[in-house]
Scaffold this active site. Structure first.
Site, short mmCIF file in Angstrom:
data_model
loop_
_atom_site.label_atom_id
_atom_site.label_comp_id
_atom_site.label_asym_id
_atom_site.label_seq_id
_atom_site.Cartn_x
_atom_site.Cartn_y
_atom_site.Cartn_z
N LYS A 120 37.44 16.49 45.95
CA LYS A 120 37.01 16.56 44.55
C LYS A 120 37.72 15.49 43.77
CE LYS A 120 34.38 19.36 42.03
NZ LYS A 120 33.31 20.21 42.55
N1 GLU Z 1 29.72 19.16 42.51
C1 GLU Z 1 28.91 19.98 43.37
C2 GLU Z 1 29.71 21.17 43.87
O1 GLU Z 1 30.68 21.57 43.27
C3 GLU Z 1 28.24 19.18 44.47
C4 GLU Z 1 29.17 18.48 45.40
C5 GLU Z 1 28.47 17.54 46.39
O2 GLU Z 1 27.26 17.52 46.43
O3 GLU Z 1 29.19 16.85 47.12
O4 GLU Z 1 29.36 21.78 44.84
#
Ligand code: GLU
Length: 430
Positions: A120
């Site tokens: 993240k």
């Molecule tokens: N931000 C989204 C989540 O928290 C998608 C993450 C992604 O597609 O890599 O799942």
């Protein structure tokens, strides 16, 4: 149980007693690990982030002055594949939060059964106060600062709170310029024209609709006659509302960061989508009466869907929640203590790492398509998503029944088993 004193942690990660989000993740993890009788060595590995990157991003503002923004990228675990997870732009972003979100991505990808680890990123900023040029400059500088850590085989970012396909296009372009060739698979959630996948924008909301349908079936509730309240009308909340309204369910209340609206007869979601596109909020939408967030949580509905930020359902408001089913479309919307209270009262909670995994599942499809250079029809993407979400929901439900636990603990059991098994098979380097 392994010893895990505060000294073992990076000093910048606050411990649970200080309201840490990573601490909440650890509490959830420990519960499942205890039931699994997890090997203490694996336990220790899986409760530490692999890598935390902190960068300073100087940006020349429109005023001519240089502002310096702090950015993070955390690669929590890469046992199953490249780190995967979004980038969020928000004033409250912290290393603690990004680390928790990266851990949740690890468990989410494992529950979704896709070959990714968890990561993240985030930048501490208020994007509503940045011009488009400033936003682009900030994005490009952030990517340049973390460039060695990302890549199609290493770490693949995606959209999250306050980032979208345009931001992903800048990520893709900056990375491509640095490596000297176009690299589409370095990021997902891109515009369709430059390697994005059909159905990706709607994927998280579509997944939410699928798990809501399965949860309702499990609870013997007729979704077509159900009432639903949703906190948040961003990409996830709005698509969830739209797709759920199409099943016949009544969306009786929606709130966003500015205000909210309710209508016991059901809100006209297509009109709300138009209104939100024009006004950037659903506040004062003429199709209903105003409602606050706390009032929305206390509504007597069949389904409640928090689709905003973490820590929304806490010990302070959990007692007032009257829903039958809680679908966590946001990441970490319920604190462990609040979750315990809801579970004891018989609320069926579909946890974030299952409920919102549709987004990253279609991100996986996008990455596959980019690497193949061959793109699928939208109906194909949706059919594959349906199958994946159905499998994930029922794997977790079966685990919940087998262990006699709630769906969150069961999802962690599924995830920890999968990551733990591969960790053991790969063995320890050095
Ligand atoms: N931000 C989204 C989540 O928290 C998608 C993450 C992604 O597609 O890599 O799942």
């Amino acid at each position: 149980m392994p010893r895990r004193g505060p000294a073992e942690y990076n000093a910048t990660i606050r411990m649970p007693e200080h309201g840490s989000i990573f601490g909440a993740m650890l509490q959830e993890f420990d519960e499942a690990a205890r039931l699994l009788k997890l090997d203490p060595s694996i336990w220790r590995i899986l409760t530490h982030p692999k890598r935390q990157i902190i960068v300073s991003c100087p940006v020349q503002m429109d005023s001519g002055e240089i502002e310096v923004f702090t950015g993070y990228r955390v690669q929590y675990n890469i046992t199953l594949g490249p780190a995967k997870g979004g980038i969020r732009y928000h004033p409250d972003v912290s290393l603690d939060e990004v680390t928790a979100l990266a851990a949740w991505m690890t468990w989410k990808c494992a529950v979704a059964h896709i070959p990714f680890g968890g990561g993240k990123g985030g930048i501490v900023c208020d994007p509503t106060r940045l011009s488009r040029r400033e936003l682009e400059a900030l994005t490009r500088r952030y990517v340049a600062e973390i460039i060695d850590a990302i890549g199609p085989e290493k770490d693949v970012p995606a959209p999250d709170v306050n980032t979208n396909d345009q931001v992903m296009a800048w990520v893709m372009d900056t990375y491509s310029m640095h490596v000297g060739h176009t690299s589409t698979a370095v990021v997902t959630g891109k515009p369709i024209e430059l390697g994005g996948s059909l159905g990706r924008r709607e994927a998280t909301g579509r997944g939410v609709m699928i798990v809501t349908r399965e949860a309702a079936k499990h609870r013997g509730l007729d979704l077509a006659a159900a009432t639903i309240a949703i906190q948040g009308f961003g990409n996830v909340g709005s698509v969830s509302a739209d797709l759920l309204a199409r099943t016949g369910a009544r969306i009786v209340a929606v709130t966003d960061s500015i205000g909210g609206v309710q209508n016991p007869k059901g809100l006209d979601v297509p009109k709300m989508l138009e209104y939100a596109a024009e006004h950037k909020t659903i506040d004062k939408f003429p199709g209903g009466e105003p409602i606050t967030n706390e009032q929305l949580f206390a509504l007597d509905t069949d389904v409640l869907i928090p689709a905003a930020l973490e820590n929304q359902i806490t010990v302070d408001n959990a007692a007032s929640i009257r829903t039958k089913i809680l679908i966590e479309a946001a990441n970490g919307p319920t604190t462990p203590e609040a979750h315990q209270m809801l579970h004891e009262r018989g609320v069926f909670v579909v946890p974030d790492i299952l409920a919102n995994s549709g987004g990253v599942t279609v991100s996986y499809f996008e990455w596959v398509q980019d690497r193949y250079g061959y793109f699928w029809e939208e109906s194909d993407v949706n059919a594959r998503l349906e199958k994946k979400m159905h499998e994930a929901f029922h794997a977790v439900l079966q685990t919940a029944m087998k262990y006699g636990v709630d769906m969150r603990t069961a999802a962690y059991i599924v995830a920890i088993s999968r990551v733990g098994t591969v960790t053991r098979m790969r063995g320890m380097y050095a």
